[in-house]
Motif scaffolding. Sequence first.
Motif, mmCIF file in Angstrom:
data_model
loop_
_atom_site.group_PDB
_atom_site.id
_atom_site.type_symbol
_atom_site.label_atom_id
_atom_site.label_comp_id
_atom_site.label_asym_id
_atom_site.label_seq_id
_atom_site.Cartn_x
_atom_site.Cartn_y
_atom_site.Cartn_z
ATOM 1 N N ALA A 1 0.835 -1.208 0.000
ATOM 2 C CA ALA A 1 0.000 0.000 0.000
ATOM 3 C C ALA A 1 0.866 1.252 0.000
ATOM 4 O O ALA A 1 0.602 2.206 -0.741
ATOM 5 C CB ALA A 1 -0.933 -0.004 1.208
ATOM 6 N N THR B 1 1.104 4.040 -2.977
ATOM 7 C CA THR B 1 0.872 5.449 -2.672
ATOM 8 C C THR B 1 2.024 6.294 -3.196
ATOM 9 O O THR B 1 1.809 7.345 -3.818
ATOM 10 C CB THR B 1 0.699 5.658 -1.153
ATOM 11 N N ARG C 1 -6.716 4.290 -1.028
ATOM 12 C CA ARG C 1 -6.799 2.973 -0.419
ATOM 13 C C ARG C 1 -8.185 2.754 0.186
ATOM 14 O O ARG C 1 -8.684 3.564 0.946
ATOM 15 C CB ARG C 1 -5.737 2.827 0.667
#
Length: 79
Positions: free
Chosen positions: A37, A41, A53
Motif C-alpha cells: 500500500a 501510494t 486505499r
Amino acid sequence: KELDCSSIIELSTLTGACMVALGKGVSGVWTDDEDLAADLTDISKVTEEKAWRMPMEKSYNKELESKIADIKNIGGRYG
C-alpha cells in the motif's frame, strides 16, 4: 505457472461502484499488505495517477469466497 515476482497487481475497470465513490480520476486500491500500500501510494504521487486505499474489512471475507477463483470480485449489496 510460477513467475518469481514479489507482487501481482490486478487493475480492472469492472467496479462501477468504485467510480461512483471516487469518480473517474481516482482508482481504488485494495490490499491488506501495508508495504505494498505504501509503495502504491508513493508510485501514485510520482506518476500523478491518483489512487485511494479502500478498507479491507474482514467481516466481508465470507461474502468473497469463491469455488472457482481465489476470491469473488463482488460481495453483497452493501460493502
